[in-house]
Design an enzyme around this catalytic site. Structure first.
Site, short mmCIF file in Angstrom:
data_model
loop_
_atom_site.label_atom_id
_atom_site.label_comp_id
_atom_site.label_asym_id
_atom_site.label_seq_id
_atom_site.Cartn_x
_atom_site.Cartn_y
_atom_site.Cartn_z
N SER A 111 130.84 73.29 25.87
CA SER A 111 131.48 73.47 27.18
C SER A 111 132.92 73.95 27.03
CB SER A 111 131.48 72.15 27.96
OG SER A 111 130.17 71.79 28.28
N GLY A 171 123.30 78.58 31.17
CA GLY A 171 123.65 78.26 32.56
C GLY A 171 125.15 78.27 32.79
N SER A 208 128.04 68.29 39.45
CA SER A 208 127.78 69.31 38.44
C SER A 208 129.08 69.99 38.06
CB SER A 208 126.81 70.36 39.00
OG SER A 208 126.93 71.57 38.28
N GLN A 237 129.32 72.62 36.32
CA GLN A 237 129.18 74.08 36.43
C GLN A 237 129.52 74.53 37.85
OE1 GLN A 237 125.26 74.95 34.91
NE2 GLN A 237 125.90 74.63 32.80
N ASP A 274 123.38 65.73 28.94
CA ASP A 274 122.69 66.56 27.95
C ASP A 274 122.06 65.72 26.84
OD1 ASP A 274 123.33 68.79 29.38
OD2 ASP A 274 125.12 69.26 28.21
N LYS A 314 117.02 71.79 33.86
CA LYS A 314 117.85 72.18 32.71
C LYS A 314 117.14 73.33 31.98
CE LYS A 314 121.28 69.33 33.27
NZ LYS A 314 122.58 69.86 33.67
N ARG A 341 117.71 71.33 22.96
CA ARG A 341 117.93 69.89 22.83
C ARG A 341 116.62 69.12 22.67
NH1 ARG A 341 123.38 69.86 23.31
NH2 ARG A 341 124.29 71.07 25.00
C1 S3P Z 1 127.90 72.01 31.54
C2 S3P Z 1 127.58 71.17 32.58
C3 S3P Z 1 126.30 70.46 32.67
C4 S3P Z 1 125.58 70.40 31.33
C5 S3P Z 1 125.59 71.75 30.65
C6 S3P Z 1 127.01 72.22 30.40
C7 S3P Z 1 129.20 72.70 31.56
O1 S3P Z 1 125.47 71.12 33.59
O2 S3P Z 1 124.27 69.94 31.49
O3 S3P Z 1 124.90 71.68 29.41
O4 S3P Z 1 129.63 73.23 30.51
O5 S3P Z 1 129.83 72.72 32.63
P1 S3P Z 1 125.52 70.81 35.18
O6 S3P Z 1 126.85 71.23 35.68
O7 S3P Z 1 124.43 71.64 35.76
O8 S3P Z 1 125.26 69.34 35.29
#
Ligand code: S3P
Length: 441
Positions: free
Chosen positions: A29, A101, A174, A176, A327, A354, A400
């Protein structure tokens, strides 16, 4: 920095324990965010500890396509010549986010405030993941986005537009979504606020970095409410060192816990409190885990994690607790399979969207390895203590799931064969050789 996508079957035999001292690759991240913010900062940033996983390389490629000079002088090192908030160029073609994602969703936010049109696409897994959670609030800010099912899925085309701030309350916690809105907020007139309704915030790396780069950001209510104002310029990082990824360390933590005679030290791991749910959960299960050499004064704190073999017991895990270990669900399932008693995980329906449907993927993989597990709409029930027989499992292309089942292989009586195991390169290139290096037998 080549992106590899080979498939291979990997067999993990039972092990007599994991011993030694290791480092895991940089945090995924934080690596994404360092590239994104370094690219739109005004000047040169030097990153060390950058994760050269497939997902992060997609982000690097995206910014190179938008005219940012990013050099990779050595393993784990990047030099980014940031072009400033308004210096990105239209990419020559579609931005391909692959399996990532974070790349797709964060770029949706950033691209919404540009002055050009860009299209983002991804692999089959990413094309099936929900995007309305980002395109919805971004459209409220004035973003012009078109895409499959009215912008619910990739591919998405984003026409950079004039944005205005919004007050967004997230239904799903979230990082993200929060990060996409904050990145758009850099370009939006007025103030943009994201409020999370959970007890603790989702991972907060974007906020920490934005603050460090001088953005007008206000973080309130224990991190649950973040406000950003339209920003003229971000200063570059200068130098930034990315800590080891606790989500990668988690596989080795559980590996050491569930095999006899283990004693493992994982050096330099990020211990940002929004990410340490795995330590809390495993400790509750009876794990002998210690954090040593703590560096708590860093923007992203880090420590060495020592782990010894431990008898684990089943526990109840709620969605709130899992948010800080989102995760780690696959490897928590493996810890539960090796624990005495029943583990019940609930409030976790996010796991269904996921990289794979991780509830169903883990229920099936555990069953194939001889573990009793029942899938529930929002979680899983695992009956531990019966031993892991071993067998052949499908990773479903989910990095994972592949790594979690490799750890199950260590604790099994017959070993586990993982189909499509090369997907580990998405977040952890070198996973299998690192595992081989610490096996005591
Ligand atoms: C992440 C946020 C998480 C996580 C992903 C990485 C990020 O997802 O599961 O592997 O880097 O912001 P979500 O925001 O969908 O929960």
């Amino acid at each position: 920095m080549a992106v590899m996508a080979a498939t291979k079957t990997q067999r993990v035999p039972p092990s007599d324990g994991l011993r030694g001292e290791i480092s895991v690759p940089g945090d995924k991240s934080i690596s994404h965010r360092a590239v994104i913010l370094g690219s739109i900062a005004s000047g040169r940033s030097e990153i060390t500890g950058f994760l050269e996983g497939e997902d992060n390389l997609r982000t690097v490629e995206a910014f190179r396509a938008m005219g940012v000079r990013i050099e990779a002088p050595a393993r784990g090192r990047l030099v980014i010549n940031g072009v400033g908030l308004t210096g990105l160029k239209p990419p020559g073609g579609t931005i391909y986010a692959g399996n990532s994602g974070t790349t797709a969703r964060l770029l949706c936010g950033l691209l919404s405030g540009q002055t050009f049109i860009a299209t983002i696409d991804g692999d089959a897994s990413l094309r099936a993941r929900p995007m309305k959670r980002v395109t919805g609030p971004l459209r409220e800010m004035g973003a012009v986005i078109s895409g499959k099912d009215e912008g619910a899925y990739l591919p998405l085309t984003i026409k950079g537009s004039k944005l205005h701030g919004i007050n967004h309350t997230s239904i799903i916690a979230s990082a993200q979504v929060k990060s996409a809105i904050l990145l758009a907020g850099l370009y939006a007139d007025g103030e943009t606020t994201v409020t999370e309704q959970s007890l603790s915030p989702s991972r907060n790396h974007t906020e920490i970095m934005l603050r460090g780069l001088g953005a007008p950001i206000d973080i309130k209510s224990k991190g649950l409410r973040v406000t950003i104002k339209k920003t003229e310029a971000l200063r570059p990082f200068g130098a930034i060192e990315i800590p080891g990824d606790i989500s990668s360390a988690a596989f080795f933590m559980v590996g050491a816990l569930v095999t006899p005679g283990s004693g493992l030290c994982i050096k330099g791991v990020g211990i940002n409190p929004t990410r340490t749910g795995i330590i809390d959960i495993l400790t509750r299960m009876g794990a002998d885990i210690e954090l040593v050499n703590r560096k708590d004064d860093l923007a992203e704190p880090m420590a060495d994690i020592t782990v010894k073999s431990s008898g684990l017991r089943g526990v109840k895990i709620s969605g709130e607790e899992l948010l800080r270990a989102i995760d780690e669900f696959p490897v928590i399932c493996v810890a539960a399979a090796c624990a005495r008693g029943t583990t019940v995980i609930g409030g976790a329906s996010e796991l269904r969207v996921k990289e794979s449907d991780r509830i169903s993927a883990m229920a099936r993989a555990l069953a194939a390895a001889g573990v009793k597990a029942e899938e529930r709409p929002d979680g899983i029930v695992i009956h531990g203590g019966g031993g892991v027989r071993g067998g052949t499992i499908e990773s479903l292309g989910d990095h994972r799931v592949a790594m979690a089942m490799a750890i199950a292989g260590l604790a099994s009586t017959g070993g586990i064969e993982i189909k499509d195991a090369a997907c580990v390169d998405v977040s952890f290139p070198g996973f299998f050789s690192l595992l081989e290096g610490v096996r005591a037998g």
